[in-house]
Design a protein around this motif. Sequence first.
Motif, PDB file in Angstrom:
ATOM      1  N   GLY A  10       0.800  -1.217   0.000  1.00 11.78           N
ATOM      2  CA  GLY A  10       0.000   0.000   0.000  1.00 11.78           C
ATOM      3  C   GLY A  10       0.833   1.266   0.000  1.00 11.78           C
ATOM      4  O   GLY A  10       1.994   1.261  -0.412  1.00 11.78           O
ATOM      5  N   SER A  38      -6.452   2.129   7.018  1.00 12.21           N
ATOM      6  CA  SER A  38      -6.898   3.010   5.945  1.00 12.21           C
ATOM      7  C   SER A  38      -7.371   4.320   6.548  1.00 12.21           C
ATOM      8  O   SER A  38      -8.042   4.327   7.583  1.00 12.21           O
ATOM      9  CB  SER A  38      -8.030   2.356   5.144  1.00 12.21           C
ATOM     10  OG  SER A  38      -8.364   3.137   4.003  1.00 12.21           O
ATOM     11  N   TRP A  40      -8.952   8.240   5.277  1.00 11.49           N
ATOM     12  CA  TRP A  40      -9.443   9.160   4.259  1.00 11.49           C
ATOM     13  C   TRP A  40      -9.504  10.559   4.874  1.00 11.49           C
ATOM     14  O   TRP A  40      -9.857  10.712   6.038  1.00 11.49           O
ATOM     15  CB  TRP A  40     -10.840   8.753   3.791  1.00 11.49           C
ATOM     16  CG  TRP A  40     -10.881   7.420   3.102  1.00 11.49           C
ATOM     17  CD1 TRP A  40     -10.615   6.194   3.651  1.00 11.49           C
ATOM     18  CD2 TRP A  40     -11.203   7.184   1.732  1.00 11.49           C
ATOM     19  NE1 TRP A  40     -10.752   5.209   2.714  1.00 11.49           N
ATOM     20  CE2 TRP A  40     -11.124   5.787   1.521  1.00 11.49           C
ATOM     21  CE3 TRP A  40     -11.571   8.010   0.668  1.00 11.49           C
ATOM     22  CZ2 TRP A  40     -11.386   5.202   0.285  1.00 11.49           C
ATOM     23  CZ3 TRP A  40     -11.845   7.432  -0.564  1.00 11.49           C
ATOM     24  CH2 TRP A  40     -11.743   6.044  -0.755  1.00 11.49           C
ATOM     25  N   LEU A  45      -8.508   9.259  -0.275  1.00 13.86           N
ATOM     26  CA  LEU A  45      -7.697   8.250   0.393  1.00 13.86           C
ATOM     27  C   LEU A  45      -6.270   8.765   0.564  1.00 13.86           C
ATOM     28  O   LEU A  45      -5.616   9.130  -0.420  1.00 13.86           O
ATOM     29  CB  LEU A  45      -7.700   6.966  -0.445  1.00 13.86           C
ATOM     30  CG  LEU A  45      -6.978   5.750   0.110  1.00 13.86           C
ATOM     31  CD1 LEU A  45      -7.621   5.273   1.408  1.00 13.86           C
ATOM     32  CD2 LEU A  45      -6.968   4.621  -0.931  1.00 13.86           C
ATOM     33  N   ASP A  48      -3.332   3.781   2.914  1.00 14.45           N
ATOM     34  CA  ASP A  48      -3.918   2.457   2.670  1.00 14.45           C
ATOM     35  C   ASP A  48      -2.776   1.449   2.786  1.00 14.45           C
ATOM     36  O   ASP A  48      -1.981   1.299   1.841  1.00 14.45           O
ATOM     37  CB  ASP A  48      -4.557   2.401   1.277  1.00 14.45           C
ATOM     38  CG  ASP A  48      -5.810   1.541   1.231  1.00 14.45           C
ATOM     39  OD1 ASP A  48      -6.482   1.423   2.269  1.00 14.45           O
ATOM     40  OD2 ASP A  48      -6.126   1.011   0.147  1.00 14.45           O
ATOM     41  N   VAL A  64      -4.539  -5.141   1.470  1.00 12.12           N
ATOM     42  CA  VAL A  64      -5.487  -4.037   1.612  1.00 12.12           C
ATOM     43  C   VAL A  64      -6.899  -4.463   1.242  1.00 12.12           C
ATOM     44  O   VAL A  64      -7.873  -3.809   1.622  1.00 12.12           O
ATOM     45  CB  VAL A  64      -5.060  -2.809   0.779  1.00 12.12           C
ATOM     46  CG1 VAL A  64      -3.766  -2.219   1.309  1.00 12.12           C
ATOM     47  CG2 VAL A  64      -4.928  -3.169  -0.698  1.00 12.12           C
ATOM     48  N   THR A 277     -13.084  -4.795   4.928  1.00 13.47           N
ATOM     49  CA  THR A 277     -11.695  -4.383   4.772  1.00 13.47           C
ATOM     50  C   THR A 277     -11.502  -3.080   5.534  1.00 13.47           C
ATOM     51  O   THR A 277     -12.469  -2.332   5.777  1.00 13.47           O
ATOM     52  CB  THR A 277     -11.343  -4.155   3.300  1.00 13.47           C
ATOM     53  OG1 THR A 277     -12.169  -3.085   2.791  1.00 13.47           O
ATOM     54  CG2 THR A 277     -11.594  -5.410   2.471  1.00 13.47           C
ATOM     55  N   HIS A 279      -9.992  -0.579   4.266  1.00 11.72           N
ATOM     56  CA  HIS A 279     -10.274   0.399   3.214  1.00 11.72           C
ATOM     57  C   HIS A 279     -11.762   0.745   3.183  1.00 11.72           C
ATOM     58  O   HIS A 279     -12.151   1.923   3.168  1.00 11.72           O
ATOM     59  CB  HIS A 279      -9.827  -0.176   1.869  1.00 11.72           C
ATOM     60  CG  HIS A 279     -10.084   0.698   0.699  1.00 11.72           C
ATOM     61  ND1 HIS A 279      -9.115   1.494   0.117  1.00 11.72           N
ATOM     62  CD2 HIS A 279     -11.221   0.912  -0.027  1.00 11.72           C
ATOM     63  CE1 HIS A 279      -9.643   2.159  -0.894  1.00 11.72           C
ATOM     64  NE2 HIS A 279     -10.920   1.822  -1.014  1.00 11.72           N
ATOM     65  N   LYS A 283     -13.623   4.279   4.490  1.00  8.48           N
ATOM     66  CA  LYS A 283     -14.385   5.055   3.494  1.00  8.48           C
ATOM     67  C   LYS A 283     -15.797   5.322   3.992  1.00  8.48           C
ATOM     68  O   LYS A 283     -16.351   6.410   3.769  1.00  8.48           O
ATOM     69  CB  LYS A 283     -14.412   4.311   2.160  1.00  8.48           C
ATOM     70  CG  LYS A 283     -15.031   5.125   1.027  1.00  8.48           C
ATOM     71  CD  LYS A 283     -14.958   4.376  -0.297  1.00  8.48           C
ATOM     72  CE  LYS A 283     -15.536   5.224  -1.439  1.00  8.48           C
ATOM     73  NZ  LYS A 283     -15.497   4.491  -2.735  1.00  8.48           N
TER      74      LYS A 283
END
Length: 391
Positions: A10, A38, A40, A45, A48, A64, A277, A279, A283
């Motif tokens: 990542g 992760s 944001w 982003l 990650d 990831v 995840t 990620h 998010k």
Amino acid sequence: MTDSLLSIEGFAADGFGSVREAFERAIATDTDTGAALSIWRDGELVVDLAGGRADSGAGLPFGVNTPSVIFSCTKGLASVLVARLVQDGLLDYDAPVVDYWPEYGAAGKSNTRVADALSHRAGLSAPRQDWTTEDLIDWDRATRLLAAQEPLFEPGSAWAYHAITHGWLAGELVRRVTGLLPGEYFERLISGPLAVDAWIGLPAARRGQVATMVVGETLATHVSSQQSDVRAGASVWPVRALTLGGALPLALVGPDEGFNRSDVQAAQIPGAGGISTAHGLAKIWSAVVTETDGVRLLSDETLHRASLVRSEGAPFFDSPAPWPRWGMGFQLDSEARRYLGESSLGHDGAGGQVAFGDPNERIGFAFVTNRMEAVDSRGTDIVAALKEAIS
């Protein structure tokens, strides 16, 4: 990009090098397990990262895109669902639960408010009768058992952490209002529009892809201590809050036990059974607090109301300080769980999972790991590095 020396996959954007270093330290001693991080900011982003192993037996890397059980971080997602229904005028925090779920009024619970059910004040933190795994994975059976149960204390008068049962209380409110089980509403409102790998109830097509959860040394020691305390006369209710009297192991996982079981992962258990995840989870929290890929899940006004402190201080069943603070199902910044500050809201999860959003900093954050520890500063140290990086 992959760092072969540290097995890190990542990236971290400029200005977040110290956060990467904190993540590297978090997995530096992992030989059989792994983690992902992760972050944001402003809907973009910026971090990650993943490293280690998702399944040491199979030699699978923790990447990831590796889904992992997020335990009580799921409560934060369920609380977002409820908050959105309040925002849309379909649910009222101040209304009695029976306005939406009439059967819930049995056994002296008719005056319980929606806010009580969300803020661990319902008096249903643990079952009076032993549950089985079949009870755990059957939505209708689980909600019927809770609706019929006499509370352990007067609803609204105190708080006790509803470790597993919280999810059915929040989730059945979602079902009564929308006609959808919470996992279905979650997909329609959140995971679908954001195109993220996150579920409340793992689809059959993703079975076998989830990181294997491993009990770490400090969690094993803690579980043994809890069992010894109960044998010595300590209250059994905090232990039953986790095991439901036999449906789950006290550590929540084991080899093909608890949340490592495929049937448990497939069930909708929104108090602890979400899978995502890092990620995807970060998010989601980004979209809670700021527009992300065209999606904004909750307004500033809704966030403010949902973040008002409802439960804090000593719980009904004795436990050592420091104690967490709760809003409308959301875990708030406290000495027990440090986020970025007073404006942060989210939820951590058993074993070291951490996920939250911060509307002031426009941050969505998620750290997930399959090495479960009870004494664990990994996520906290990464949050501290993030706080310094953005200051």
